[in-house]
Design a protein around this motif. Structure first.
Motif, PDB file in Angstrom:
ATOM      1  N   ILE A  22     -50.756  97.066 -52.081  1.00 36.54           N
ATOM      2  CA  ILE A  22     -50.813  96.663 -53.492  1.00 36.54           C
ATOM      3  C   ILE A  22     -50.352  95.220 -53.650  1.00 36.54           C
ATOM      4  N   VAL A  23     -49.230  94.878 -53.048  1.00 38.25           N
ATOM      5  CA  VAL A  23     -48.674  93.525 -53.195  1.00 38.25           C
ATOM      6  C   VAL A  23     -49.646  92.477 -52.654  1.00 38.25           C
ATOM      7  N   ILE A  24     -50.225  92.739 -51.479  1.00 41.08           N
ATOM      8  CA  ILE A  24     -51.167  91.784 -50.885  1.00 41.08           C
ATOM      9  C   ILE A  24     -52.336  91.520 -51.828  1.00 41.08           C
ATOM     10  N   HIS A  25     -52.908  92.575 -52.393  1.00 46.99           N
ATOM     11  CA  HIS A  25     -54.099  92.389 -53.227  1.00 46.99           C
ATOM     12  C   HIS A  25     -53.761  91.800 -54.597  1.00 46.99           C
ATOM     13  N   LEU A  30     -53.631  86.461 -57.807  1.00 44.02           N
ATOM     14  CA  LEU A  30     -52.893  85.305 -58.319  1.00 44.02           C
ATOM     15  C   LEU A  30     -53.405  84.011 -57.676  1.00 44.02           C
ATOM     16  N   TRP A  31     -53.656  84.053 -56.364  1.00 39.70           N
ATOM     17  CA  TRP A  31     -54.194  82.863 -55.704  1.00 39.70           C
ATOM     18  C   TRP A  31     -55.597  82.550 -56.193  1.00 39.70           C
ATOM     19  N   PHE A  32     -56.401  83.590 -56.447  1.00 41.03           N
ATOM     20  CA  PHE A  32     -57.746  83.357 -56.987  1.00 41.03           C
ATOM     21  C   PHE A  32     -57.655  82.663 -58.346  1.00 41.03           C
ATOM     22  N   LYS A  33     -56.695  83.093 -59.157  1.00 41.21           N
ATOM     23  CA  LYS A  33     -56.504  82.448 -60.466  1.00 41.21           C
ATOM     24  C   LYS A  33     -56.190  80.969 -60.284  1.00 41.21           C
ATOM     25  N   GLU A  34     -55.326  80.659 -59.331  1.00 41.07           N
ATOM     26  CA  GLU A  34     -54.965  79.267 -59.083  1.00 41.07           C
ATOM     27  C   GLU A  34     -56.146  78.476 -58.518  1.00 41.07           C
ATOM     28  N   LEU A  35     -56.923  79.095 -57.634  1.00 40.77           N
ATOM     29  CA  LEU A  35     -58.094  78.418 -57.073  1.00 40.77           C
ATOM     30  C   LEU A  35     -59.100  78.057 -58.160  1.00 40.77           C
ATOM     31  N   ILE A  36     -59.343  78.966 -59.087  1.00 38.96           N
ATOM     32  CA  ILE A  36     -60.259  78.678 -60.191  1.00 38.96           C
ATOM     33  C   ILE A  36     -59.750  77.493 -61.004  1.00 38.96           C
ATOM     34  N   HIS A  37     -58.449  77.471 -61.247  1.00 38.56           N
ATOM     35  CA  HIS A  37     -57.812  76.372 -61.975  1.00 38.56           C
ATOM     36  C   HIS A  37     -57.999  75.052 -61.229  1.00 38.56           C
ATOM     37  N   GLU A  38     -57.796  75.068 -59.915  1.00 39.69           N
ATOM     38  CA  GLU A  38     -57.910  73.855 -59.112  1.00 39.69           C
ATOM     39  C   GLU A  38     -59.366  73.409 -58.960  1.00 39.69           C
ATOM     40  N   PHE A  39     -60.274  74.352 -58.791  1.00 41.68           N
ATOM     41  CA  PHE A  39     -61.692  73.995 -58.689  1.00 41.68           C
ATOM     42  C   PHE A  39     -62.180  73.306 -59.966  1.00 41.68           C
ATOM     43  N   CYS A  68     -54.435  82.328 -47.975  1.00 41.13           N
ATOM     44  CA  CYS A  68     -55.244  83.541 -48.129  1.00 41.13           C
ATOM     45  C   CYS A  68     -55.625  84.127 -46.776  1.00 41.13           C
ATOM     46  N   VAL A  69     -55.927  83.257 -45.813  1.00 43.15           N
ATOM     47  CA  VAL A  69     -56.243  83.731 -44.464  1.00 43.15           C
ATOM     48  C   VAL A  69     -54.990  84.305 -43.807  1.00 43.15           C
ATOM     49  N   ALA A  70     -53.863  83.630 -43.973  1.00 39.10           N
ATOM     50  CA  ALA A  70     -52.623  84.067 -43.329  1.00 39.10           C
ATOM     51  C   ALA A  70     -52.169  85.437 -43.823  1.00 39.10           C
ATOM     52  N   GLN A  71     -52.498  85.770 -45.071  1.00 40.38           N
ATOM     53  CA  GLN A  71     -52.098  87.081 -45.603  1.00 40.38           C
ATOM     54  C   GLN A  71     -52.748  88.221 -44.827  1.00 40.38           C
ATOM     55  N   ILE A  72     -53.899  87.944 -44.214  1.00 43.70           N
ATOM     56  CA  ILE A  72     -54.563  88.985 -43.428  1.00 43.70           C
ATOM     57  C   ILE A  72     -53.696  89.379 -42.233  1.00 43.70           C
ATOM     58  N   GLY A  95     -63.089  95.613 -53.391  1.00 44.15           N
ATOM     59  CA  GLY A  95     -63.072  94.178 -53.610  1.00 44.15           C
ATOM     60  C   GLY A  95     -64.192  93.717 -54.521  1.00 44.15           C
ATOM     61  N   PHE A  96     -65.262  94.526 -54.641  1.00 45.80           N
ATOM     62  CA  PHE A  96     -66.344  94.193 -55.568  1.00 45.80           C
ATOM     63  C   PHE A  96     -65.827  94.049 -56.993  1.00 45.80           C
ATOM     64  N   GLN A  97     -64.702  94.674 -57.298  1.00 41.25           N
ATOM     65  CA  GLN A  97     -64.175  94.655 -58.662  1.00 41.25           C
ATOM     66  C   GLN A  97     -63.404  93.375 -58.979  1.00 41.25           C
ATOM     67  N   SER A  98     -63.255  92.502 -58.015  1.00 46.50           N
ATOM     68  CA  SER A  98     -62.535  91.255 -58.261  1.00 46.50           C
ATOM     69  C   SER A  98     -63.450  90.258 -58.963  1.00 46.50           C
ATOM     70  N   ALA A  99     -63.365  90.226 -60.286  1.00 46.57           N
ATOM     71  CA  ALA A  99     -64.174  89.288 -61.067  1.00 46.57           C
ATOM     72  C   ALA A  99     -63.823  87.848 -60.713  1.00 46.57           C
ATOM     73  N   GLN A 100     -62.544  87.615 -60.402  1.00 44.58           N
ATOM     74  CA  GLN A 100     -62.134  86.247 -60.090  1.00 44.58           C
ATOM     75  C   GLN A 100     -62.773  85.748 -58.798  1.00 44.58           C
ATOM     76  N   PHE A 101     -62.948  86.630 -57.805  1.00 44.01           N
ATOM     77  CA  PHE A 101     -63.612  86.187 -56.586  1.00 44.01           C
ATOM     78  C   PHE A 101     -65.073  85.868 -56.866  1.00 44.01           C
ATOM     79  N   ARG A 102     -65.705  86.636 -57.752  1.00 37.29           N
ATOM     80  CA  ARG A 102     -67.082  86.326 -58.154  1.00 37.29           C
ATOM     81  C   ARG A 102     -67.136  84.979 -58.871  1.00 37.29           C
TER      82      ARG A 102
END
Length: 247
Positions: A22-25, A30-39, A68-72, A95-102
């Motif tokens: 749960i914590v990892i996902h 949270l990182w996806f949110k930041e990536l969208i902000h930075e992009f 993100c890679v290191a979390q794996i 993971g299909f449900q991650s709207a932020q990754f889309r």
């Protein structure tokens, strides 16, 4: 306090490794949110022709991708038996449900209406809006054109809702840029870093899934590792890779 209350394992017991999952996902989101902000900031900076700020933002994006890679590595401390002890609690979750990754995929140029068709209305609207607008690469082409390396008007004013297709004239301009404009060349190299980072994340994700569930179907109804493998080695900035053989 609210953030720390959002981890609610469903298994009775609970299973020790469910909290890690749960914590990892949640951290990924949270990182996806930041990536969208930075992009978003990177696109504005590129379109404004601000080389130094673009370099800073693109460098930050690449560093976040490394996290993100290191979390794996952390997820892979969980054995297949440990994961399967609570996997059935996931139901149809995927993971299909991650709207932020889309959203991230749309920013990087993915143009596929099916990618958002299963999302909730508000999420689908955000992804669709991004797919109808300029991608990070479109912003980069504006930057390149502003630096004096001509990009044809029909490319700069193309229909952004359609996938970008590599073009020889763009590659000619990029080659000239690399040879004569060191600062702009650094921007292009940052983009290659990001492209390589995304491909690295996808590869590590595939191998993590394979070692955890083998070739079983994914929880969301996908083919699991087989589907993920189909996304590998597809660069998001193909022109930047194409010019490598011409240096």
């Amino acid at each position: 306090d609210e953030l720390l209350k959002l981890q609610q394992p469903l298994s009775t017991g609970p299973e020790h490794d469910e909290l890690l999952f749960i914590v990892i996902h949640q951290t990924y989101e949270l990182w996806f949110k930041e990536l969208i902000h930075e992009f978003s900031a990177a696109q504005r900076s590129l379109e404004a022709g601000d080389t130094h700020y673009s370099l800073a933002i693109l460098g930050r994006i690449r560093t976040i991708m490394k996290i993100c890679v290191a979390q794996i590595d952390i997820l892979e401390t969980m054995t297949p038996l440990q994961f399967n002890s609570f996997r059935d609690r996931l139901g149809a979750s995927s993971g299909f449900q991650s709207a932020q990754f889309r959203e991230i995929e749309a920013i990087l140029g993915r143009r596929d209406s099916r990618a958002a068709s299963h999302l909730l209305d508000a999420d689908r609207e955000r992804v669709t809006q991004l797919m109808n607008g300029p991608s990070l690469w479109d912003s980069t082409l504006q930057y390149v054109n502003h630096r004096g390396f001509t990009i044809p008007d029909f490319i700069l004013s193309r229909d952004f809702s359609q996938p970008y297709e590599s073009h020889a004239q763009v590659q000619d301009s990029l080659l000239q840029l690399h040879r004569t404009d060191p600062e702009a060349s650094l921007v292009c190299e940052r983009l290659v870093d990001i492209d390589e980072g995304l491909q690295e994340w996808r590869y590590r994700h595939v191998k993590m899934v394979e070692r955890t569930i083998g070739m079983k179907h994914g929880t969301g109804g996908s083919s699991g590792a087989a589907y993920l493998a189909s996304t590998l080695f597809k660069p998001v900035f193909p022109d930047l890779w194409a010019v490598r053989s011409r240096f």
